[in-house]
Design a protein around this motif. Structure first.
Motif, PDB file in Angstrom:
ATOM      1  N   ARG A 196      15.748  14.189   7.323  1.00 23.93           N
ATOM      2  CA  ARG A 196      15.716  12.734   7.124  1.00 23.93           C
ATOM      3  C   ARG A 196      14.454  12.289   6.407  1.00 23.93           C
ATOM      4  O   ARG A 196      14.488  11.382   5.573  1.00 23.93           O
ATOM      5  N   ARG A 255      23.020  14.261   0.226  1.00 23.94           N
ATOM      6  CA  ARG A 255      23.881  14.273   1.402  1.00 23.94           C
ATOM      7  C   ARG A 255      24.480  15.666   1.547  1.00 23.94           C
ATOM      8  O   ARG A 255      24.914  16.270   0.560  1.00 23.94           O
ATOM      9  N   ARG A 260      20.448  13.300   4.282  1.00 27.39           N
ATOM     10  CA  ARG A 260      21.159  13.153   5.546  1.00 27.39           C
ATOM     11  C   ARG A 260      22.271  14.187   5.649  1.00 27.39           C
ATOM     12  O   ARG A 260      22.862  14.592   4.652  1.00 27.39           O
ATOM     13  N   ALA A 309      29.935  10.161   2.898  1.00 25.32           N
ATOM     14  CA  ALA A 309      29.098  10.288   1.707  1.00 25.32           C
ATOM     15  C   ALA A 309      28.591   8.942   1.222  1.00 25.32           C
ATOM     16  O   ALA A 309      27.485   8.837   0.691  1.00 25.32           O
ATOM     17  N   PRO A 365      24.696   6.997   7.552  1.00 26.97           N
ATOM     18  CA  PRO A 365      25.766   7.908   7.971  1.00 26.97           C
ATOM     19  C   PRO A 365      25.623   8.348   9.417  1.00 26.97           C
ATOM     20  O   PRO A 365      24.514   8.488   9.943  1.00 26.97           O
ATOM     21  N   SER A 402      16.504  12.911  -2.392  1.00 23.76           N
ATOM     22  CA  SER A 402      17.753  12.295  -1.937  1.00 23.76           C
ATOM     23  C   SER A 402      18.852  13.347  -1.889  1.00 23.76           C
ATOM     24  O   SER A 402      18.779  14.363  -2.583  1.00 23.76           O
ATOM     25  N   ILE A 423      27.512  17.414   3.883  1.00 23.48           N
ATOM     26  CA  ILE A 423      28.597  17.180   4.833  1.00 23.48           C
ATOM     27  C   ILE A 423      29.256  18.514   5.134  1.00 23.48           C
ATOM     28  O   ILE A 423      29.774  19.182   4.230  1.00 23.48           O
ATOM     29  N   LEU A 448      25.511  15.646  -3.549  1.00 20.48           N
ATOM     30  CA  LEU A 448      26.338  15.832  -2.365  1.00 20.48           C
ATOM     31  C   LEU A 448      26.818  17.275  -2.299  1.00 20.48           C
ATOM     32  O   LEU A 448      27.365  17.797  -3.268  1.00 20.48           O
ATOM     33  N   SER A 455      25.837  15.313   7.891  1.00 18.83           N
ATOM     34  CA  SER A 455      26.920  14.934   8.805  1.00 18.83           C
ATOM     35  C   SER A 455      27.868  16.108   8.972  1.00 18.83           C
ATOM     36  O   SER A 455      27.956  16.988   8.109  1.00 18.83           O
ATOM     37  N   ASP A 492      19.914  17.635  10.288  1.00 22.92           N
ATOM     38  CA  ASP A 492      19.790  16.201   9.998  1.00 22.92           C
ATOM     39  C   ASP A 492      18.453  15.659  10.474  1.00 22.92           C
ATOM     40  O   ASP A 492      17.807  14.867   9.783  1.00 22.92           O
TER      41      ASP A 492
END
Length: 270
Positions: free
Chosen positions: A165, A127, A170, A229, A234, A125, A129, A76, A172, A161
């Protein structure tokens, strides 16, 4: 390499939203590394600090490399580092100041993303943010440069995003409204002030300070980051607290009504 905990990297974690977010993620079970230009570990924090200046390519690359050496992965990334110019007309900031705010608020995010995404792609993988602002969809007069950077953050996040994908990543953007943090107390003044705006600028500053007294604390943003997260699917955009109502107004209120409301709230002449 730590294989039990998800690894989170939070920029601008020395205070305010960044610190609250890093703390919240740590309490939720993440192994968290926060960053600031000075770095250093401070007592009572549940996360480690790394030295990182988001405006410097070498600093960004070195910090990400250090984290990969320590943990082997990054699950993350929270791009929070940024600053604002206190209430000022657009022409009251020099080009140097305009470039400086973009270099931190937007290009700092781009540097971090470029450094981290290759590792997320390899692990298939991740995330990301990005901390935006309600001013990224509802611009505020006398905050033109800051609003512009947050519009850029929103546009970049949406494009990114779509792109990532297929790589298992992802993206946000969290867009809060007024948040009572040291960030607001430490905004830099305009570096090319003009007397013609002096009284209006002072009035806007006074109004913003009044609103901040009753504003949400940074925890409301930290909670939303954790929600984004952890979400299986999301959302692209999150609007915590008061920002939810402002997003609805932006979407459904007639433009003339919204325009009048913004000016009335800031005590600006029609």
């Amino acid at each position: 390499m730590n294989t039990k905990q998800k690894i989170a990297l939070v920029t601008g974690a020395s205070s305010g939203i960044g610190e609250a977010t890093a703390q919240q993620l740590a309490l939720a079970g993440y192994r968290v590394y926060g960053t600031s230009r000075r770095g250093g570990q401070v007592a009572q924090r549940a996360f480690q600090m790394l030295a990182l200046d988001v405006t410097q390519d070498a600093s960004v690359d070195a910090a990400v490399r250090q984290l990969i050496q320590l943990e082997g992965r990054i699950d993350l990334l929270v791009n929070n580092a940024g600053f604002g110019v206190a209430a000022a007309a657009a022409e009251e900031s020099s080009m140097a100041q305009a470039q400086a705010i973009f270099d931190t608020n937007f290009f700092g995010m781009v540097r971090m993303t470029r450094a981290v995404v290759p590792h997320m792609r390899r692990q298939k993988s991740g995330r990301i943010i990005n901390i935006g602002s309600v001013l990224g969809f509802l611009p505020m007069p006398y905050m033109a440069l800051y609003s512009a950077t947050k519009h850029a953050v929103a546009g970049y996040s949406e494009s990114l995003d779509h792109e990532l994908r297929t790589q298992g990543i992802r993206v946000s953007v969290v867009e809060p409204a007024y948040i009572n943090t040291p960030f607001d107390a430490n905004q830099v003044p305009p570096d090319a002030p003009l007397d013609v705006y002096r009284e209006i600028r002072a009035g806007v500053e006074k109004r913003v300070k009044e609103v901040l007294v009753g504003a949400d604390g940074p925890g409301v943003v930290a909670d939303t980051v954790l929600q984004a997260a952890a979400a299986t699917q999301p959302k692209l955009r999150y609007a915590p607290g008061l920002a939810r109502r402002m997003r609805l107004l932006r979407r459904f209120a007639p433009a003339s009504v919204l325009d009048a409301g913004v000016r009335k709230d800031l005590r600006l002449a029609a």
